[in-house]
Design an enzyme around this catalytic site. Structure first.
Site, PDB file in Angstrom:
ATOM      1  N   VAL A   1       0.804  -1.212   0.000  1.00 30.42           N
ATOM      2  CA  VAL A   1       0.000   0.000   0.000  1.00 30.42           C
ATOM      3  C   VAL A   1       0.844   1.272   0.000  1.00 30.42           C
ATOM      4  O   VAL A   1       0.320   2.358  -0.257  1.00 30.42           O
ATOM      5  CB  VAL A   1      -0.957  -0.018   1.209  1.00 30.42           C
ATOM      6  CG1 VAL A   1      -0.229   0.309   2.503  1.00 30.42           C
ATOM      7  CG2 VAL A   1      -2.128   0.927   1.004  1.00 30.42           C
ATOM      8  N   TYR A   2       2.147   1.165   0.274  1.00 29.29           N
ATOM      9  CA  TYR A   2       3.007   2.350   0.251  1.00 29.29           C
ATOM     10  C   TYR A   2       3.115   2.848  -1.187  1.00 29.29           C
ATOM     11  O   TYR A   2       3.766   2.227  -2.030  1.00 29.29           O
ATOM     12  CB  TYR A   2       4.397   2.041   0.789  1.00 29.29           C
ATOM     13  CG  TYR A   2       4.470   1.728   2.275  1.00 29.29           C
ATOM     14  CD1 TYR A   2       3.380   1.854   3.112  1.00 29.29           C
ATOM     15  CD2 TYR A   2       5.663   1.289   2.839  1.00 29.29           C
ATOM     16  CE1 TYR A   2       3.459   1.565   4.462  1.00 29.29           C
ATOM     17  CE2 TYR A   2       5.756   0.998   4.191  1.00 29.29           C
ATOM     18  CZ  TYR A   2       4.649   1.137   4.995  1.00 29.29           C
ATOM     19  OH  TYR A   2       4.731   0.841   6.333  1.00 29.29           O
ATOM     20  N   SER A   3       2.476   3.982  -1.452  1.00 29.93           N
ATOM     21  CA  SER A   3       2.463   4.586  -2.789  1.00 29.93           C
ATOM     22  C   SER A   3       2.008   3.597  -3.854  1.00 29.93           C
ATOM     23  O   SER A   3       2.514   3.574  -4.970  1.00 29.93           O
ATOM     24  CB  SER A   3       3.847   5.155  -3.139  1.00 29.93           C
ATOM     25  OG  SER A   3       4.217   6.160  -2.226  1.00 29.93           O
TER      26      SER A   3
END
Length: 344
Positions: free
Chosen positions: A61-63
């Protein structure tokens, strides 16, 4: 660098690990954290590896996967020198099966992470949140299959409550599936809720804590002082609403204590805050982050020395808050202490 066993597993991890939330930053949260590209990421990894920091933590989900892609590019050609930890479970799209830990979602998430990271295995996969809509048996049997296929080495959780962890561990023991060995948790001098239930659970059940946001969501950088506005350029202006809330009086009480100890030791406020965490029970590794080389080198200075017991006690006192029921302080009175001796 000190290396510690991760829970009851045979995996040894460095006392400091590196969080890659700043890699490939996009969106209102991760874009504010940082926009590190592959070239800069490789430079930061060079510094980490030279210092013995060999565990790198990311999440799909990071970027929206960009962090994993940048990390994959930065480790190319030296995969055998590093450990990769990633997380999945939070929404990656608007579809009905784009979030959670169902069998199909987990298999697809692992395959996508392997592709983005450019590797054939993940050393530690952590579920980013508990999926109440999927039976724990489905989750764990799927993870078992992925471990047996060689795609995962170890499994863990993040942001689970105590009962959610225990329900999962009981099912794993009952069926002979892999047990969770890591719990990635928020823990800092400004947020000690981990100590009330999850720390005793980790001690009893053999989960090592990987600590995220050890500087209280950017509040313990040494730039915030009592009676002064947040510094210009601070990420808190854009990201405070995304993170754990902190009472102002608690913040300034802790900062005052940190400033006093910084004057005594010649160490920086972040180094002292991280060193305090490294002395806590069950903590396997503290995840540090950095947008540039200067921040990274400063955070690396948190190891190789120790606060004195008296300094630890002062920080304990400054950061103490009243626990909720059933963790009230009366549990530390003599009658309860015989049944429930404190960890700290």
């Amino acid at each position: 660098m000190d290396y510690r066993r991760l829970g009851t597993s045979g995996l040894k991890v460095p006392a400091l690990s590196f969080g890659t939330g700043t890699f490939g930053g996009s969106g209102p949260l991760f874009g504010a954290w940082g926009r590190t590209d592959a070239a800069e990421a490789r430079r930061l990894l060079d510094i980490c590896i030279d210092a013995g920091v060999t565990l790198f933590d990311t999440a799909d989900v990071y970027s929206q996967g960009a962090s994993e892609e940048v990390l994959g590019a930065a480790i190319r050609g030296r995969r055998d020198q590093v450990l990769i930890s990633t997380k999945t479970g939070l929404p990656m799209g608007d579809g009905p099966n784009d979030a959670g830990s169902s069998r199909g979602r987990l298999v697809r998430a692992v395959e996508d992470a392997l592709r983005r990271l450019g590797t054939d295995h993940i050393d530690l996969l952590q579920l980013h949140a508990f999926d109440a809509g999927t039976p724990v048996e489905e989750v764990l049997s799927t993870l078992d299959g992925l471990v047996r296929a060689g795609k995962l080495r170890h499994v863990g959780v993040s942001n689970f409550s105590g009962w959610q962890v225990m329900k999962s561990l009981a099912a794993a023991d009952r069926h002979g599936w892999p047990r969770y060995v890591a719990n990635q948790v928020y823990y800092s001098l400004l947020g000690r809720d981990y100590e009330w239930e999850l720390m005793p659970l980790g001690k009893d059940q053999g989960l090592g804590a990987l600590v995220w946001s050890p500087l209280g969501w950017g509040r313990l950088t040494g730039r915030i002082r009592r009676g002064q506005p947040w510094p210009e350029g601070s990420r808190l202006h854009d990201t405070a609403g995304f993170g754990p809330p902190v009472d102002d009086e608690l913040l300034y009480r802790v900062v005052d204590a940190l400033d006093e100890i910084a004057a005594e030791t010649g160490r920086t406020v972040p180094q002292i805050a991280i060193n305090w965490l490294l002395q806590r029970p069950t903590v396997a590794s503290v995840i540090i982050g950095a947008r540039n080389e200067e921040q990274l080198r400063q955070n690396l200075g948190a190891v190789g020395w120790s606060l004195t017991p008296a300094q630890v006690a002062r920080l304990d006192e400054a950061s103490a808050v009243t626990a909720p029921y059933p963790y009230f302080p009366y549990r530390r009175q003599a009658a309860f202490a015989r049944l429930d001796p404190p960890l700290v």
